[in-house]
Design an enzyme around this catalytic site. Structure first.
Site, mmCIF file in Angstrom:
data_model
loop_
_atom_site.group_PDB
_atom_site.id
_atom_site.type_symbol
_atom_site.label_atom_id
_atom_site.label_comp_id
_atom_site.label_asym_id
_atom_site.label_seq_id
_atom_site.Cartn_x
_atom_site.Cartn_y
_atom_site.Cartn_z
ATOM 1 N N GLY A 34 0.880 -1.158 -0.092
ATOM 2 C CA GLY A 34 0.089 0.031 -0.049
ATOM 3 C C GLY A 34 0.676 1.230 0.146
ATOM 4 O O GLY A 34 1.819 1.335 -0.389
ATOM 5 N N ARG A 35 0.251 2.143 0.462
ATOM 6 C CA ARG A 35 0.973 3.877 0.470
ATOM 7 C C ARG A 35 1.921 3.790 1.831
ATOM 8 O O ARG A 35 2.895 4.843 1.802
ATOM 9 C CB ARG A 35 0.189 4.790 0.249
ATOM 10 N N GLU A 63 6.096 4.099 1.797
ATOM 11 C CA GLU A 63 6.737 5.105 1.315
ATOM 12 C C GLU A 63 7.178 6.114 2.451
ATOM 13 O O GLU A 63 8.053 6.745 2.603
ATOM 14 C CB GLU A 63 6.140 5.733 0.164
ATOM 15 N N CYS A 72 3.739 -6.487 -2.394
ATOM 16 C CA CYS A 72 3.218 -4.888 -2.924
ATOM 17 C C CYS A 72 4.488 -4.158 -2.727
ATOM 18 O O CYS A 72 5.573 -4.209 -3.253
ATOM 19 C CB CYS A 72 2.169 -4.744 -2.463
ATOM 20 N N HIS A 73 4.107 -2.973 -1.961
ATOM 21 C CA HIS A 73 4.997 -1.938 -1.995
ATOM 22 C C HIS A 73 5.856 -2.040 -0.608
ATOM 23 O O HIS A 73 6.892 -1.303 -0.167
ATOM 24 C CB HIS A 73 4.474 -0.547 -1.646
ATOM 25 N N TYR A 96 5.367 -4.999 -6.087
ATOM 26 C CA TYR A 96 4.519 -4.296 -6.974
ATOM 27 C C TYR A 96 5.386 -3.904 -8.127
ATOM 28 O O TYR A 96 6.376 -3.448 -8.120
ATOM 29 C CB TYR A 96 3.884 -3.150 -6.547
#
Length: 197
Positions: free
Chosen positions: A89-90, A93, A119-120, A139
């Site tokens: 997900g976000r 980051e 994913c991320h 991802y």
């Protein structure tokens, strides 16, 4: 065999399925999972996001659930845990900007404990400097970032030594199964007897 104690790193707008599904699945087979987020305590909540794949150039993001943390980040000691889960997900980051998060991740790699990331999530692993020489996936949009950290890219779920990685939540069946193998989880399926008439 007793269940393992597993740490899960989450944050606001982490991917809903990539948090909820492994959190529940790992508990369902007898493991203890503590979900933590920097600057948050047990009982606090993080907001999740659902990433859907509809044929666009990238995923569509919608609001997910409020996910309740069950441990306090500042109080956990990674040495007390057998394994680590890093969802996508976000959240990754910005989670990778916390030195404490990177130190936690380094502990699991230094100790060669099982790590599952999807994913991320490998953005955090790249920032921690632990990917050199690994084969992994993530991802696809973060391929350049993780390969720059020294790993070899693989399309599809891959297990390399203590690390299992997947590209996104559609990989859950194979990704979670790979993590259970790393954990040494032995699941026995018994026969279901029909009820007497």
């Amino acid at each position: 065999m007793p269940g393992k104690k597993i740490l899960m790193l989450v944050g606001d707008f982490g991917e809903d399925y990539e948090i909820m599904v492994p959190f529940q699945a790992l508990q369902a087979v007898g493991h203890e999972v503590h979900a933590v987020c920097p600057e948050r305590a047990a009982g606090d909540k993080v907001k999740t996001a659902v990433h859907d794949f509809r044929g666009d150039q990238t995923y569509l993001e919608t609001r997910g659930h409020d996910f309740e943390l069950n441990a306090t980040f500042a109080e956990v000691d990674p040495a007390d845990y057998d394994a680590l889960v890093v969802p996508g997900g976000r959240a990754p980051e910005y989670l990778r900007t916390y030195d404490e998060v990177l130190d936690m991740v380094r502990h699991f790699f230094d100790a060669e404990k099982p790590v599952a990331s999807i994913c991320h999530g490998p953005q955090i692993l790249a920032a921690a400097g632990v990917l050199d020489g690994y084969e992994l996936t993530a991802y696809p949009a973060v391929q350049a970032e993780v390969t720059a950290a020294g790993c070899s890219w693989v399309d599809g779920v891959v297990t390399d030594r203590n690390l299992v990685t997947g590209q996104a939540w559609p990989d859950h069946p194979e990704w979670i199964a790979g993590f259970l193998d790393l954990l040494g989880t032995d699941i026995h399926h018994g026969e279901v007897a029909a009820a007497d008439d």
